[in-house]
Design a protein around this motif. Sequence first.
Motif, PDB file in Angstrom:
ATOM      1  N   GLU A  81     -17.480 -10.601  12.599  1.00 48.57           N
ATOM      2  CA  GLU A  81     -18.384  -8.908  12.477  1.00 48.57           C
ATOM      3  C   GLU A  81     -17.927  -8.039  12.853  1.00 48.57           C
ATOM      4  O   GLU A  81     -17.645  -7.220  12.729  1.00 48.57           O
ATOM      5  N   GLU A  82     -16.931  -8.394  14.404  1.00 45.84           N
ATOM      6  CA  GLU A  82     -16.337  -7.119  15.039  1.00 45.84           C
ATOM      7  C   GLU A  82     -14.702  -6.946  13.468  1.00 45.84           C
ATOM      8  O   GLU A  82     -14.587  -5.716  13.995  1.00 45.84           O
ATOM      9  N   LEU A  83     -14.386  -8.098  13.092  1.00 50.20           N
ATOM     10  CA  LEU A  83     -13.280  -7.254  12.500  1.00 50.20           C
ATOM     11  C   LEU A  83     -13.889  -6.523  11.351  1.00 50.20           C
ATOM     12  O   LEU A  83     -12.669  -5.140  10.966  1.00 50.20           O
ATOM     13  N   ASP A  84     -14.938  -6.788  11.226  1.00 45.93           N
ATOM     14  CA  ASP A  84     -15.336  -6.329   9.669  1.00 45.93           C
ATOM     15  C   ASP A  84     -16.321  -4.876   9.858  1.00 45.93           C
ATOM     16  O   ASP A  84     -16.186  -3.946   9.160  1.00 45.93           O
ATOM     17  N   ASN A  85     -15.940  -4.655  10.902  1.00 45.21           N
ATOM     18  CA  ASN A  85     -16.841  -3.342  11.599  1.00 45.21           C
ATOM     19  C   ASN A  85     -16.132  -1.974  12.083  1.00 45.21           C
ATOM     20  O   ASN A  85     -16.141  -1.424  12.294  1.00 45.21           O
ATOM     21  N   LEU A  86     -14.557  -2.287  12.244  1.00 49.67           N
ATOM     22  CA  LEU A  86     -13.694  -1.490  12.365  1.00 49.67           C
ATOM     23  C   LEU A  86     -13.519  -0.871  11.337  1.00 49.67           C
ATOM     24  O   LEU A  86     -13.602  -0.936  10.186  1.00 49.67           O
ATOM     25  N   LYS A  87     -13.220   0.566  11.679  1.00 48.35           N
ATOM     26  CA  LYS A  87     -13.881   1.852  10.930  1.00 48.35           C
ATOM     27  C   LYS A  87     -12.398   2.453  10.918  1.00 48.35           C
ATOM     28  O   LYS A  87     -11.778   3.321  11.506  1.00 48.35           O
ATOM     29  N   LEU A  88     -11.960   1.203   9.946  1.00 49.92           N
ATOM     30  CA  LEU A  88     -10.623   2.532   9.450  1.00 49.92           C
ATOM     31  C   LEU A  88     -10.443   2.685   7.276  1.00 49.92           C
ATOM     32  O   LEU A  88     -11.412   2.667   6.444  1.00 49.92           O
ATOM     33  N   ALA A  89     -10.204   3.846   7.778  1.00 52.58           N
ATOM     34  CA  ALA A  89     -10.466   4.352   5.646  1.00 52.58           C
ATOM     35  C   ALA A  89      -9.918   4.140   5.096  1.00 52.58           C
ATOM     36  O   ALA A  89     -10.387   4.240   4.064  1.00 52.58           O
ATOM     37  N   THR A  90      -8.617   3.344   5.526  1.00 52.03           N
ATOM     38  CA  THR A  90      -8.293   3.023   4.671  1.00 52.03           C
ATOM     39  C   THR A  90      -8.284   1.634   3.685  1.00 52.03           C
ATOM     40  O   THR A  90      -8.409   1.303   2.880  1.00 52.03           O
ATOM     41  N   ARG A  91      -9.977   0.846   4.010  1.00 52.38           N
ATOM     42  CA  ARG A  91     -10.402   0.149   3.767  1.00 52.38           C
ATOM     43  C   ARG A  91     -10.919   0.310   2.315  1.00 52.38           C
ATOM     44  O   ARG A  91     -10.978  -0.476   1.247  1.00 52.38           O
ATOM     45  N   HIS A  92     -11.193   1.687   2.341  1.00 54.62           N
ATOM     46  CA  HIS A  92     -12.150   1.689   1.340  1.00 54.62           C
ATOM     47  C   HIS A  92     -10.968   2.795   0.757  1.00 54.62           C
ATOM     48  O   HIS A  92     -11.332   3.718  -1.259  1.00 54.62           O
ATOM     49  N   THR A  93     -10.139   3.609   0.055  1.00 60.97           N
ATOM     50  CA  THR A  93      -9.068   4.808   0.420  1.00 60.97           C
ATOM     51  C   THR A  93      -7.710   4.308   0.486  1.00 60.97           C
ATOM     52  O   THR A  93      -7.182   4.594   1.588  1.00 60.97           O
ATOM     53  N   ILE A  94      -7.214   5.227  -0.793  1.00 58.08           N
ATOM     54  CA  ILE A  94      -5.916   4.735  -0.656  1.00 58.08           C
ATOM     55  C   ILE A  94      -5.339   6.282  -0.579  1.00 58.08           C
ATOM     56  O   ILE A  94      -5.772   7.269  -1.970  1.00 58.08           O
ATOM     57  N   GLU A  95      -5.160   6.884   0.510  1.00 58.29           N
ATOM     58  CA  GLU A  95      -4.592   8.653   0.898  1.00 58.29           C
ATOM     59  C   GLU A  95      -3.211   8.491   0.321  1.00 58.29           C
ATOM     60  O   GLU A  95      -2.422   8.695   1.161  1.00 58.29           O
ATOM     61  N   LEU A  96      -2.686   9.646  -0.943  1.00 56.02           N
ATOM     62  CA  LEU A  96      -1.204   9.271  -0.456  1.00 56.02           C
ATOM     63  C   LEU A  96      -1.082  10.451   0.311  1.00 56.02           C
ATOM     64  O   LEU A  96      -1.570  11.849  -0.005  1.00 56.02           O
ATOM     65  N   VAL A  97      -0.166  10.668   1.248  1.00 54.62           N
ATOM     66  CA  VAL A  97       0.079  11.340   2.568  1.00 54.62           C
ATOM     67  C   VAL A  97       1.793  12.248   2.057  1.00 54.62           C
ATOM     68  O   VAL A  97       2.251  12.817   2.600  1.00 54.62           O
ATOM     69  N   GLN A  98       2.376  11.236   1.279  1.00 54.19           N
ATOM     70  CA  GLN A  98       3.740  11.320   1.339  1.00 54.19           C
ATOM     71  C   GLN A  98       4.522  11.019  -0.002  1.00 54.19           C
ATOM     72  O   GLN A  98       3.935  10.003  -1.038  1.00 54.19           O
ATOM     73  N   PHE A  99       5.254  12.245  -0.607  1.00 57.45           N
ATOM     74  CA  PHE A  99       5.904  11.655  -1.718  1.00 57.45           C
ATOM     75  C   PHE A  99       7.252  11.395  -2.170  1.00 57.45           C
ATOM     76  O   PHE A  99       8.525  12.468  -1.282  1.00 57.45           O
ATOM     77  N   VAL A 100       8.725  10.264  -2.696  1.00 57.12           N
ATOM     78  CA  VAL A 100       9.449  10.714  -2.625  1.00 57.12           C
ATOM     79  C   VAL A 100      10.528   9.986  -3.776  1.00 57.12           C
ATOM     80  O   VAL A 100       9.541   9.324  -4.698  1.00 57.12           O
ATOM     81  N   ASP A 101      11.672   9.897  -3.587  1.00 57.01           N
ATOM     82  CA  ASP A 101      12.060   9.642  -5.139  1.00 57.01           C
ATOM     83  C   ASP A 101      12.463   8.166  -4.578  1.00 57.01           C
ATOM     84  O   ASP A 101      11.975   7.391  -3.833  1.00 57.01           O
ATOM     85  N   ALA A 102      11.552   7.378  -6.164  1.00 58.04           N
ATOM     86  CA  ALA A 102      12.175   5.580  -5.559  1.00 58.04           C
ATOM     87  C   ALA A 102      13.362   5.487  -6.012  1.00 58.04           C
ATOM     88  O   ALA A 102      12.763   3.981  -4.526  1.00 58.04           O
ATOM     89  N   CYS A 103      14.112   5.753  -6.070  1.00 58.93           N
ATOM     90  CA  CYS A 103      15.870   5.024  -5.084  1.00 58.93           C
ATOM     91  C   CYS A 103      15.798   5.524  -3.869  1.00 58.93           C
ATOM     92  O   CYS A 103      16.541   4.324  -3.710  1.00 58.93           O
ATOM     93  N   GLU A 104      15.042   5.620  -3.085  1.00 62.94           N
ATOM     94  CA  GLU A 104      15.157   6.379  -1.283  1.00 62.94           C
ATOM     95  C   GLU A 104      14.611   4.979  -1.142  1.00 62.94           C
ATOM     96  O   GLU A 104      15.170   4.824   0.003  1.00 62.94           O
ATOM     97  N   ILE A 105      13.847   4.331  -1.403  1.00 61.08           N
ATOM     98  CA  ILE A 105      12.919   2.666  -1.063  1.00 61.08           C
ATOM     99  C   ILE A 105      13.769   1.993  -1.386  1.00 61.08           C
ATOM    100  O   ILE A 105      14.257   1.523  -2.162  1.00 61.08           O
ATOM    101  N   ASP A 106      14.194   0.960  -0.042  1.00 62.70           N
ATOM    102  CA  ASP A 106      14.720  -0.366  -0.534  1.00 62.70           C
ATOM    103  C   ASP A 106      14.346  -1.116  -1.265  1.00 62.70           C
ATOM    104  O   ASP A 106      12.687  -1.524  -0.614  1.00 62.70           O
ATOM    105  N   PRO A 107      14.179  -2.028  -2.364  1.00 63.06           N
ATOM    106  CA  PRO A 107      13.864  -3.032  -2.550  1.00 63.06           C
ATOM    107  C   PRO A 107      13.733  -4.001  -1.826  1.00 63.06           C
ATOM    108  O   PRO A 107      12.504  -4.694  -2.007  1.00 63.06           O
ATOM    109  N   LEU A 108      14.285  -4.226  -0.486  1.00 61.46           N
ATOM    110  CA  LEU A 108      13.632  -5.256   0.436  1.00 61.46           C
ATOM    111  C   LEU A 108      11.979  -4.548   1.564  1.00 61.46           C
ATOM    112  O   LEU A 108      11.881  -5.906   1.469  1.00 61.46           O
ATOM    113  N   TYR A 109      11.578  -3.755   1.262  1.00 60.20           N
ATOM    114  CA  TYR A 109      10.385  -3.548   1.196  1.00 60.20           C
ATOM    115  C   TYR A 109       9.876  -3.646   0.346  1.00 60.20           C
ATOM    116  O   TYR A 109       8.258  -3.904   0.806  1.00 60.20           O
ATOM    117  N   PHE A 110      10.112  -3.688  -0.790  1.00 66.32           N
ATOM    118  CA  PHE A 110       8.744  -3.909  -2.136  1.00 66.32           C
ATOM    119  C   PHE A 110       8.316  -5.490  -1.494  1.00 66.32           C
ATOM    120  O   PHE A 110       8.945  -6.774  -0.896  1.00 66.32           O
TER     121      PHE A 110
END
Length: 289
Positions: A81-110
């Motif tokens: 119950e304690e974990l379920d009650n954590l109020k994280l906006a990202t539980r129900h929303t994907i908020e786009l906060v930045q835009f980058v070129d795809a080639c900027e992300i090293d494949p190691l991170y995917f």
Amino acid sequence: MAQRIRTFWKGHLRLALVSIPVRLLTALQREKDISFHQVHRESKQRIRYEKVAPGVGPVDKEEIVHGYEVEPGEYVLLEDEELDNLKLATRHTIELVQFVDACEIDPLYFDRPYFVLPDGEDADEGFRVVRDALREEKKVGIGQLTMRGRENLVALKPSGKGMMVETLRYAEEIKDADKVFADVGGSRLRQDLIHMAKDLIRQRASPFDPTEYKNHYAEALRELVRSKLKGGKGVEVGEDELEESRGKVIDFTDALKRSVERAGSSRAAARETKPASRKKPARAASRRR
């Protein structure tokens, strides 16, 4: 019409003041995986595992809580119950906060891919607008999303008529490559050897077609199973004792879906659900074993 696949997550894709209902589907075909069960050779019974506590013996699911180790041997105990009650906006929303070129992300991170679809007719237009804008700008949207008790860094990009979200590993999860390769080489390389290697690369260069590659081990394994069946070597394995645990897996899947779709899960859903990894859902949280 999109293929009917079980929804993995439902929520909203948010860009500034624009909020679009979306749902996520796993992009991986799990039924293609080769998996084994452990079987006792003599009795032909499936192997099962019990949760035990030293000095106590087997314990019921309701008696188990989550422990976060703060120092060796010292834990903070957390209830579902304690974990379920954590109020994280990202539980129900994907908020786009930045835009980058795809080639900027090293494949190691995917890490893991998911297909993204609009959730309902009213979401279709906004979904397609974001998709086309990303495609024309050749950008990838960066945001965060909480799934299965973990807040994930994610990248959103166009994929055919829809979009795809790929979870990304955090920087602290990646080893320092400079340290790993610190002892590699040092002497000057012969240029003629490099030229020969480049020639070989050019000779074999061609567009990548993943359908040209097959899982030879999986095919060999299936052929081995078929040959054993033809030879009359199939056996019946006792599973009576596993019926209860198999039912719990089904309940887990249903409960997980309910917990994602609703603002908070009820106590009844929490009793039926055993999270795959319930740890401190913070950006810098580490995976403790």
